[in-house]
Design an enzyme around this catalytic site. Structure first.
Site, PDB file in Angstrom:
ATOM      1  CG  HIS A 234      46.590  55.683   7.582  1.00  0.00           C
ATOM      2  ND1 HIS A 234      46.642  55.057   8.711  1.00  0.00           N
ATOM      3  CD2 HIS A 234      48.000  55.491   6.972  1.00  0.00           C
ATOM      4  CE1 HIS A 234      47.587  54.405   9.078  1.00  0.00           C
ATOM      5  NE2 HIS A 234      48.562  54.478   8.348  1.00  0.00           N
ATOM      6  NE  ARG A 242      55.453  58.036  14.809  1.00  0.00           N
ATOM      7  CZ  ARG A 242      56.385  58.504  14.028  1.00  0.00           C
ATOM      8  NH1 ARG A 242      56.961  59.470  14.679  1.00  0.00           N
ATOM      9  NH2 ARG A 242      56.328  58.483  12.587  1.00  0.00           N
TER      10      ARG A 242
END
Length: 406
Positions: A234, A242
């Protein structure tokens, strides 16, 4: 799950920390009490030199999915003619379809009409602007496929987040704060996934890029594992899902599995998002088989549904050609026609900028298309007139609607 069906990898490491909700945060006393205290953040595993022992059935599944993607890519080239005027626009609409599906996984739903209006600066939908940013990220991802570098991944994220209102300052840079998924924004305690501390990101991303360079794995499996690792890291303040799905297309392009088109893999993931998210969790717990299996399914779905989408759009083009029968072969309208696939709502400005027509040529082309019933006039933003091909918009909307129906 039976160990014979698992793809065993090390589970994530954990770091222990203490969280304090800021004093000025607008939370109740009970929420503050629950949110303050110890929590664990992720330490990503290293993939670059990890040895994978694939179950034979999983390898066969990946091989079948790879063959399906290669067959789809070849079908597009043969059906449309490699180097033809149609292949480029068809690739563009498949890319937009993929970007829309990827956004829809995160509940950013935009119809084909609003997306087409936004692309020619005639839109009024905030969601459409965000999805257009995702289209730009997908385009950047395909360029990234030529050179899988950190700078190119940052450029992909910049293309994505620059279109998202209020997020411009975070575009194209790794996050400097902790992120988590599955609870409110005030505390990571109780979150489904807490990302690694910011200082771990650069090293984890370098390892991921080294893993992507490997050539000893099934490409579909490599896409799935790289995507799951990206989602685990992340690395960005927003847009990780996306970007992580766009990264899949960079890998497919880099490995030569998709040369001509963008297979709608995210459409396949959208088919069963619960299973997709559960597979990401199992990856973090030490079993990569579910996410690899999910991607293999998504790739097969992309190949089958993408082929039908191409056929349906070609049918619309054939009907338009029939309506234009008798028009001079050197008329500008024939240059416009294939572009309706990629951009089913047009105006003269778009035709000048994208197709390279002069203003008089663009006006004549639109007049011919309108008189022959290929496009119809509608009012755009600020009462300007735009022209839409209703049949193509209907095909795209029907495809999107079918994804959730399963």
């Amino acid at each position: 799950m039976d160990s014979d069906e698992s793809l065993v990898i090390p589970p994530l490491g954990k770091e222990h920390h203490v969280w304090h909700i800021p004093e000025d945060a607008p939370v109740s006393r009970s929420r503050r009490s629950r949110g303050n205290g110890e929590y664990e953040s992720t330490i990503p595993i290293s993939l670059a030199d990890l040895r994978f022992v694939f179950p034979s059935e999983l390898l066969a599944d990946c091989e079948e999915a790879s063959c399906a993607l290669a067959s789809f890519d070849a079908y597009a080239a043969v059906k449309l003619g490699e180097g033809s005027h149609v292949l480029g626009p068809m690739s563009a609409v498949l890319l937009r379809t993929e970007a829309s599906s990827s956004s829809q996984i995160e509940n950013l739903t935009v119809g084909a009409k609003n997306l087409a209006l936004e692309t020619i600066d005639e839109g009024t939908s905030d969601n459409a602007a965000v999805v257009v940013g995702n289209v730009r990220a997908m385009e950047a991802a395909l360029k990234l496929g030529d050179s899988m570098t950190e700078n190119n991944i940052l450029a992909m994220h910049e293309a994505l987040l620059s279109a998202q209102r209020g997020w411009g300052k975070y575009a194209g840079t790794y996050r400097t704060n902790l992120v988590w998924v599955g609870t409110d924004g005030y505390s990571p305690r109780g979150a489904a996934h807490v990302g690694p501390q910011p200082e771990l990101i650069a090293g984890a991303m370098a390892d991921l890029l080294e893993f992507i360079e490997r050539d000893d794995l099934s490409v579909v499996a490599q896409c799935a594992i790289a995507h799951a690792q990206f989602e685990t890291i992340h690395p960005f303040a927003d847009g990780n899902g996306r970007c992580g799905r766009a990264l899949v297309h960079a890998i497919l392009r880099n490995k030569g599995l998709s040369r001509n088109t963008t297979p709608p893999v995210s459409a396949g993931l959208l088919h069963d998002t619960e299973d997709y998210f559960a597979a990401l969790t199992l990856f973090r717990e030490g079993d990569a088989a579910p996410i690899v299996r999910r991607f293999a399914q998504a790739c097969r779905f992309a190949a089958t549904s993408g082929r039908k989408l191409i056929d349906d759009l070609c049918e619309q083009l054939d009907e338009a050609r029939s309506n234009l029968r008798g028009v001079r072969s050197d008329a500008a309208v024939w240059r416009v026609l294939p572009n309706l696939i990629a951009q089913p709502i047009i105006n003269t400005r778009y035709l000048q900028r994208t197709v390279g027509l002069s203003k008089p040529q663009a006006e004549r082309a639109i007049k011919t298309l309108s008189e022959r019933g290929v496009v119809v006039a509608r009012t755009g933003k600020q009462r300007s007139v735009v022209y839409e091909h209703r049949g193509i918009l209907d095909v795209l909307d029907e495809y999107a609607a079918g994804l959730r129906r399963g």
